[in-house]
Design an enzyme around this catalytic site. Sequence first.
Site, short mmCIF file in Angstrom:
data_model
loop_
_atom_site.label_atom_id
_atom_site.label_comp_id
_atom_site.label_asym_id
_atom_site.label_seq_id
_atom_site.Cartn_x
_atom_site.Cartn_y
_atom_site.Cartn_z
N ARG A 242 -23.61 -15.68 9.41
CA ARG A 242 -22.37 -16.45 9.49
C ARG A 242 -21.14 -15.57 9.68
O ARG A 242 -20.11 -16.02 10.14
CB ARG A 242 -22.17 -17.28 8.21
CG ARG A 242 -23.28 -18.28 7.96
CD ARG A 242 -23.18 -18.84 6.57
NE ARG A 242 -23.43 -17.75 5.61
CZ ARG A 242 -23.27 -17.86 4.31
NH1 ARG A 242 -22.84 -18.99 3.78
NH2 ARG A 242 -23.54 -16.84 3.51
N GLN B 285 4.54 -9.60 -5.28
CA GLN B 285 4.92 -10.18 -3.99
C GLN B 285 3.84 -9.83 -2.97
O GLN B 285 3.25 -8.76 -3.03
CB GLN B 285 6.26 -9.59 -3.58
CG GLN B 285 6.87 -10.17 -2.34
CD GLN B 285 8.29 -9.65 -2.16
OE1 GLN B 285 9.13 -9.79 -3.03
NE2 GLN B 285 8.56 -9.04 -1.02
N ASN C 138 3.33 -9.92 1.34
CA ASN C 138 3.98 -10.12 2.63
C ASN C 138 2.96 -10.04 3.76
O ASN C 138 1.92 -9.40 3.62
CB ASN C 138 5.07 -9.06 2.85
CG ASN C 138 6.18 -9.19 1.84
OD1 ASN C 138 6.65 -10.28 1.54
ND2 ASN C 138 6.60 -8.07 1.27
N ARG D 277 6.89 0.52 12.83
CA ARG D 277 7.69 -0.10 11.76
C ARG D 277 7.76 0.90 10.62
O ARG D 277 6.76 1.49 10.24
CB ARG D 277 7.04 -1.38 11.26
CG ARG D 277 7.10 -2.54 12.23
CD ARG D 277 6.51 -3.78 11.55
NE ARG D 277 6.41 -4.91 12.43
CZ ARG D 277 7.12 -6.03 12.31
NH1 ARG D 277 7.99 -6.15 11.33
NH2 ARG D 277 6.95 -7.01 13.14
N LYS E 118 2.24 -0.24 -3.26
CA LYS E 118 1.89 -1.14 -2.16
C LYS E 118 0.40 -1.00 -1.87
O LYS E 118 -0.15 0.09 -1.91
CB LYS E 118 2.63 -0.77 -0.87
CG LYS E 118 4.08 -1.05 -0.83
CD LYS E 118 4.64 -0.67 0.54
CE LYS E 118 6.13 -0.80 0.59
NZ LYS E 118 6.66 -0.40 1.91
N HIS F 278 6.68 4.17 3.51
CA HIS F 278 5.55 3.63 4.26
C HIS F 278 5.99 3.14 5.63
O HIS F 278 7.06 2.56 5.79
CB HIS F 278 4.91 2.47 3.49
CG HIS F 278 3.91 1.72 4.31
ND1 HIS F 278 4.18 0.51 4.91
CD2 HIS F 278 2.65 2.05 4.68
CE1 HIS F 278 3.12 0.11 5.58
NE2 HIS F 278 2.18 1.03 5.47
N TYR G 36 0.53 -7.05 2.90
CA TYR G 36 1.04 -6.06 1.96
C TYR G 36 1.12 -6.72 0.59
O TYR G 36 1.74 -7.78 0.45
CB TYR G 36 2.47 -5.65 2.29
CG TYR G 36 2.81 -5.32 3.71
CD1 TYR G 36 3.07 -4.00 4.07
CD2 TYR G 36 2.94 -6.31 4.68
CE1 TYR G 36 3.45 -3.69 5.37
CE2 TYR G 36 3.31 -5.99 5.97
CZ TYR G 36 3.55 -4.69 6.31
OH TYR G 36 3.93 -4.37 7.59
N GLU H 231 16.89 -0.79 -1.51
CA GLU H 231 16.16 -0.49 -0.28
C GLU H 231 16.50 0.92 0.22
O GLU H 231 17.64 1.36 0.16
CB GLU H 231 16.56 -1.52 0.77
CG GLU H 231 15.99 -1.31 2.14
CD GLU H 231 16.49 -2.37 3.10
OE1 GLU H 231 15.64 -3.15 3.54
OE2 GLU H 231 17.69 -2.41 3.39
N ASP I 114 15.38 0.15 12.19
CA ASP I 114 14.58 1.35 11.93
C ASP I 114 15.06 2.54 12.76
O ASP I 114 14.97 3.68 12.32
CB ASP I 114 13.10 1.09 12.18
CG ASP I 114 12.46 0.24 11.09
OD1 ASP I 114 13.08 0.04 10.03
OD2 ASP I 114 11.32 -0.23 11.31
#
Length: 186
Positions: free
Chosen positions: A26, A49, A51, A62, A75, A122, A135, A146, A171
């Site tokens: 399967r 959290q 994401n 990214r 993470k 990261h 994530y 941040e 970025d």
Amino acid sequence: MKRFDFFPTPLPGLTLVQRKPIEDSRGFFSRFFCAEDFGRVGLTRPIAQMNHSLTHLKGSVRGMHFQYPPFAEDKFVSCVRGSIFDVAVDLRKESPTFLHWHGEILSADNQRSLLIPAGFAHGFQTLARDCELLYLHTMPYAHDCEGALHALDPLLEIAWPLPIAEISERDRTHPMLNSQFEGLTL
């Protein structure tokens, strides 16, 4: 039954995770995350959290993102469609590998993930079209905490495997490192 294999990397605390799928005609079933198993390799804070991202263009970059204390986060990064070159940079002030980076290929096929501890930046480059990532974070996103490094910073010398096809304006405008960056104290 063993659900994961955990492999240390050259950067202390950064761990490569290999999921162990059970396959039959399967398809497969695999455990994606288990707090008990991950606790044995240092992930002791609860997931706060989750994401999901989709990047269409092969060669896109990214990152390199992180959060300053008190919102520094662990993470757990996985590629669930496509293939990426995933990179973590050690930003811990007292670390013997301060400003060193390590990269791994994560893909839907190889079922590998990176467990990235607090104090690391990261980012990733897509190696295929339409890459999707999940994530898991131990802290919620905090805009005021941040931080980011420039993915092309010559001080880091990250060896991206492909020419960069796309990088966001945000970025692209992250500052380059200078002698005033002392790292993170956790």
